[in-house]
Write a protein that holds these residues in place. Structure first.
Motif, short mmCIF file in Angstrom:
data_model
loop_
_atom_site.label_atom_id
_atom_site.label_comp_id
_atom_site.label_asym_id
_atom_site.label_seq_id
_atom_site.Cartn_x
_atom_site.Cartn_y
_atom_site.Cartn_z
N ALA A 269 0.83 -1.21 0.00
CA ALA A 269 0.00 0.00 0.00
C ALA A 269 0.86 1.26 0.00
CB ALA A 269 -0.93 -0.01 1.20
N LEU A 270 1.99 1.21 0.71
CA LEU A 270 2.87 2.37 0.76
C LEU A 270 3.40 2.71 -0.64
CD1 LEU A 270 4.90 1.59 4.01
CD2 LEU A 270 3.42 3.58 3.64
N LEU A 271 3.70 1.67 -1.40
CA LEU A 271 4.20 1.89 -2.76
C LEU A 271 3.08 2.35 -3.69
CD1 LEU A 271 6.68 -1.11 -3.04
CD2 LEU A 271 7.19 1.30 -2.58
N GLU A 272 1.91 1.71 -3.55
CA GLU A 272 0.78 2.09 -4.41
C GLU A 272 0.38 3.53 -4.21
OE1 GLU A 272 -2.15 -0.77 -3.30
OE2 GLU A 272 -1.01 -2.42 -4.24
N GLN A 273 0.49 4.00 -2.98
CA GLN A 273 0.02 5.36 -2.71
C GLN A 273 1.18 6.35 -2.56
OE1 GLN A 273 -3.51 5.74 -0.28
NE2 GLN A 273 -3.49 3.53 0.10
N SER A 274 2.30 5.99 -3.16
CA SER A 274 3.49 6.82 -2.96
C SER A 274 3.30 8.24 -3.48
CB SER A 274 4.71 6.17 -3.60
OG SER A 274 4.53 6.05 -4.99
N GLU A 275 2.60 8.36 -4.59
CA GLU A 275 2.42 9.69 -5.18
C GLU A 275 1.73 10.63 -4.19
OE1 GLU A 275 0.45 11.19 -9.30
OE2 GLU A 275 1.18 9.11 -9.26
N TRP A 276 0.66 10.13 -3.60
CA TRP A 276 -0.09 10.93 -2.64
C TRP A 276 0.75 11.25 -1.40
CZ3 TRP A 276 -2.65 9.05 2.11
CH2 TRP A 276 -3.37 10.07 2.75
N VAL A 277 1.49 10.25 -0.92
CA VAL A 277 2.33 10.49 0.26
C VAL A 277 3.34 11.60 -0.04
CG1 VAL A 277 4.08 9.51 1.79
CG2 VAL A 277 2.08 8.15 1.17
N LEU A 278 3.95 11.55 -1.23
CA LEU A 278 4.94 12.56 -1.57
C LEU A 278 4.30 13.95 -1.66
CD1 LEU A 278 7.20 10.64 -4.15
CD2 LEU A 278 7.55 10.97 -1.69
N GLU A 279 3.06 14.01 -2.15
CA GLU A 279 2.34 15.29 -2.18
C GLU A 279 2.13 15.84 -0.77
OE1 GLU A 279 -0.38 14.01 -5.99
OE2 GLU A 279 -1.42 14.80 -4.21
N GLU A 280 1.69 14.96 0.12
CA GLU A 280 1.47 15.39 1.51
C GLU A 280 2.80 15.82 2.14
OE1 GLU A 280 -1.69 15.59 3.12
OE2 GLU A 280 -2.15 15.40 0.98
N ASN A 281 3.85 15.08 1.84
CA ASN A 281 5.17 15.44 2.35
C ASN A 281 5.59 16.83 1.86
OD1 ASN A 281 8.51 14.97 1.76
ND2 ASN A 281 7.74 14.55 3.82
N GLN A 282 5.23 17.14 0.62
CA GLN A 282 5.56 18.46 0.08
C GLN A 282 4.90 19.58 0.88
OE1 GLN A 282 7.71 19.95 -2.02
NE2 GLN A 282 8.62 17.90 -1.97
N LYS A 283 3.70 19.30 1.40
CA LYS A 283 3.02 20.31 2.23
C LYS A 283 3.86 20.59 3.49
CE LYS A 283 -1.64 18.93 0.79
NZ LYS A 283 -2.88 18.25 1.23
N ASP A 284 4.38 19.52 4.10
CA ASP A 284 5.25 19.71 5.27
C ASP A 284 6.49 20.51 4.90
OD1 ASP A 284 3.80 18.34 7.29
OD2 ASP A 284 4.54 16.40 6.59
N ILE A 285 7.07 20.17 3.77
CA ILE A 285 8.30 20.85 3.33
C ILE A 285 8.04 22.34 3.12
CG2 ILE A 285 9.97 21.01 1.40
CD1 ILE A 285 10.47 18.55 3.07
N LEU A 286 6.89 22.64 2.50
CA LEU A 286 6.52 24.03 2.24
C LEU A 286 6.43 24.82 3.53
CD1 LEU A 286 5.92 24.98 -0.69
CD2 LEU A 286 3.52 25.22 0.02
N VAL A 287 5.69 24.28 4.49
CA VAL A 287 5.54 24.95 5.79
C VAL A 287 6.91 25.11 6.45
CG1 VAL A 287 4.54 24.76 8.11
CG2 VAL A 287 3.22 24.00 6.12
N ALA A 288 7.70 24.06 6.38
CA ALA A 288 9.02 24.08 7.02
C ALA A 288 9.88 25.18 6.41
CB ALA A 288 9.70 22.73 6.88
N LYS A 289 9.84 25.31 5.08
CA LYS A 289 10.64 26.34 4.41
C LYS A 289 10.16 27.73 4.83
CE LYS A 289 12.49 23.98 0.37
NZ LYS A 289 12.20 23.55 -1.01
N GLU A 290 8.84 27.89 4.89
CA GLU A 290 8.28 29.18 5.33
C GLU A 290 8.77 29.52 6.74
OE1 GLU A 290 4.05 28.95 4.99
OE2 GLU A 290 4.11 28.99 2.79
N ASN A 291 8.89 28.48 7.56
CA ASN A 291 9.35 28.71 8.94
C ASN A 291 10.86 28.77 9.05
OD1 ASN A 291 6.70 28.75 9.79
ND2 ASN A 291 6.68 26.56 10.29
N GLY A 292 11.53 28.73 7.89
CA GLY A 292 12.98 28.88 7.89
C GLY A 292 13.74 27.71 8.46
N MET A 293 13.24 26.48 8.26
CA MET A 293 13.94 25.31 8.77
C MET A 293 15.31 25.15 8.09
SD MET A 293 12.69 21.33 8.70
CE MET A 293 11.41 21.37 9.94
N GLY A 294 16.31 24.73 8.86
CA GLY A 294 17.66 24.57 8.32
C GLY A 294 17.77 23.40 7.35
#
Lengths: 415, 415
Positions: B36-61
């Motif tokens: 299931a993790l592999l089948e839904q990898s596209e969606w997981v990566l999209e959700e991960n991008q949301k975290d990355i976006l917020v993190a960048k906005e917050n100036g994460m190292g």
């Protein structure tokens, strides 16, 4: 610096020396201690009389007085207990497994002492010697905080144990008693994270509750036993009667005695009247739910509180259930996770009970009274753990140890 | 009812079911989860991008961002990790020993799940899957409290894990994530004594300190690694250089990397200049005591604080000692009790170091970087325990279990 901090700091130093002793050195100490206890028995009994005198003045009850009281015979038993610890296998240094990994590292798992163990307990003075001897044999320094009722006796024991340490050329801080018997010293032990590697409370439910609420140091909870026997629909009635009689009445004041009978409603009308007859000679008070009450001549209604209580008395709570699942649910909810038994001739139900009951010891067709280090074949025990981490059930010497990985290399670096 | 209480209560129920699953049922789930993790990898990566976006906005190292970031390849590694757990031996139900005691009782020690495990960790999203899969395989329900930085990714993972549970006809409360990422939910887990059988904090020293201070539930401390390498008077210098270079620089951000070099004053003048040369290409900052400083071209004075610090950076503290006892004393005082190494050709000193160093893993002539469940041959690990109770060192599946005594009788009562 408080007494606990000062003694704790000394104990930490002493524990380093203790960890390096050979089994021979440790056994030699135990042998001399056993002899010293007998040689100085007259003095110990005098000191014990001081405790007894104070206790009587304070109106201590018969049962408590009996537990506090030492006689020549009891003292000989205590000394014998120390000699028996000599015969127990020394767990320290045992390498349970040693293997060579892919990198050529030779990796072993070695048993090591915990370091400094704190013991908080109540008025039985024999615990002072038992606990000290077990901690010593397992290479741990110990800080004893006994009940104030036994302070004269405990100080006498401490003196003998420390003098014997000196005779052996060992630091007397291997075994120390906290002389301050106010609540402050208990509190201090709860939070002595820099000193205690492990705290073992041994005593009443209220002590264990206080430890749970307030302790910051790693704890092994012991000894609260709200134990159950379940008489299944397919029980052998005669066997059930024997087991309940034994578990409830053979020794009421101990943690592995039974407090609540759970009984299948189909067997209750046949079982309960016979049980009432069987227990009559002990004047056991029966606290029953409605269905059980109907099968009994004399009973009082059981309350929610009764099912939660470790009576340690001639009182038995009774709960009827419609099936095994209900029995398991009741027990897992109310039990202190010490010891529970099912009486049944049904194979599937026996296996299900063993699997699903979440307690330290789970019995089929035997009395809960057997949960005990001696009975299980471990020799002396320091307590019976009712928690799941580290140790569960009767704790012998191995429960007082930790492990360490020892790794022999020849220059390996990680790629 | 708060989220933690509500999910905890559900987890407790689910844990009863989990405890009865067969190895086949558990492995089947892990196989489906990995798919299931592999089948839904596209969606997981999209959700991960949301975290990355917020993190960048917050100036994460950069370092933190990298740990948070998932790629298709990393996701495949995570799925592969789940499949590897299928191959690990199921510890549950193993009866290590069974014997018949003097009363004719057949007594066995059976491995059982702990029940409900709480995990508090930081921003690495792979921990969410690793920890859940290990807890599942060992028959435990788990409550995950990941870092707020990874909340989108973690919620996606939770959804996939719970959907797969449903596919298998299992309660989705076997694996739950706390969605509240405020400090309140962490606090609640610290004190959830009615729910958590064990809490495993995994993360920074400050998290572990908070747990130590505030937790009421049983805890296994993990992962803080203030590790030492001691270069003895009789060290092979070339071996010492290789080991220090490896332990300090091969991967600076991990708990088994080295933070302080302890060096015998007799070998320091020969060893330290060569070490400085060796470490120059990594620009390792050397913080040295006075004697060591005299052997180095570029160093700053080491402070008391430096010896206490897990740098996780290209910084090395250096302490010179006059003998092995001083080295052992320094290490036992400052270490977090994770991993320490001695480099020596002297047999007696090697044995003494192994015996007297009070840490989870003690090495002779090898890098501290080897302390790891995979390297030791246990497969995946849930963390590295730096405490002495219950588990010490790398924790594989057996560390997530407890024991229970199962006793088969035929009517025995205690005499």
């Amino acid at each position: 610096m408080t007494e606990t901090t000062q003694k704790g700091t000394q104990a930490k130093k002493a524990s380093k020396i203790l960890a390096t002793l050979t089994t021979k050195e440790k056994n030699n100490y135990l042998r001399l201690l056993s002899e010293a206890l007998l040689e100085q028995s007259e003095w110990v009994l005098e000191e014990n009389q001081k405790d007894i005198l104070v206790a009587k003045e304070n109106g201590m009850g018969e049962g408590m007085l009996d537990r506090l009281h030492l006689t020549q015979e009891r003292l000989e038993d205590i000394a014998l207990g120390v000699r028996k610890i000599i015969d127990l296998e020394d767990p320290i240094g045992l390498v349970e497994k040693m293997w060579i990994n892919e990198d050529g590292l030779k990796i072993g798992i070695e048993r090591v002492p915990l370091g400094v163990i704190g013991m908080i307990y109540e008025s039985r003075p024999n615990v002072t010697i038992d606990a000290a001897a077990l901690c010593f044999k397992s290479g741990n320094a110990v800080i004893l905080r006994g009940g104030k009722e036994a302070i004269y006796t405990n100080r006498a024991f401490e003196k003998i144990m420390q003098e014997t340490l000196e005779t052996c050329g060992l630091p007397c801080e291997c075994i120390q008693l906290i002389h301050d018997t106010t609540r402050a010293s208990t509190q201090e032990m709860f939070t002595a994270t820099e000193i205690l590697d492990c705290l073992i409370p041994r005593g009443s439910a209220s002590l264990i509750q206080a430890v749970k609420r307030e302790a910051r140091v790693p704890v092994i909870e012991t000894g609260v036993g709200n134990c159950h026997v379940y008489i299944d629909e397919f029980a052998d009635i005669e066997m059930g009667l024997n087991i309940v009689e034994n578990a409830k009445t053979q020794r009421i004041s101990v943690c592995n005695s039974m407090e609540t009978l759970v009984v299948h409603e189909k067997i209750a009308p046949a079982f309960l009247p016979k049980l009432e007859e069987r227990l009559a000679k002990y004047s056991v008070e029966l606290r029953a739910d409605e269905k059980a009450g109907k099968c009994l001549k004399h009973s009082v209604p059981a309350t929610e509180e009764d099912y939660k209580t470790e009576f340690l008395d001639y009182i038995l709570a009774i709960k009827t259930v419609g099936n095994l699942d209900e029995a398991i649910e009741h027990i897992n909810y109310y039990s202190s996770s010490h010891s529970e038994a099912i009486v049944t001739e049904n194979y599937t139900f026996a296996q299900k009970f063993l699997k699903e009951i979440d307690s330290a010891a789970v019995y089929v067709n035997a009395s809960t009274r057997f949960t005990d280090g001696f009975v299980f074949g471990f020799g002396a025990e320091i307590g019976i753990s009712t928690q799941k981490l580290h140790a569960r059930g009767p704790m012998g010497l191995p429960a007082l140890t930790s492990q360490k990985y020892i790794i022999y290399g020849n220059g390996q670096i990680r790629g």
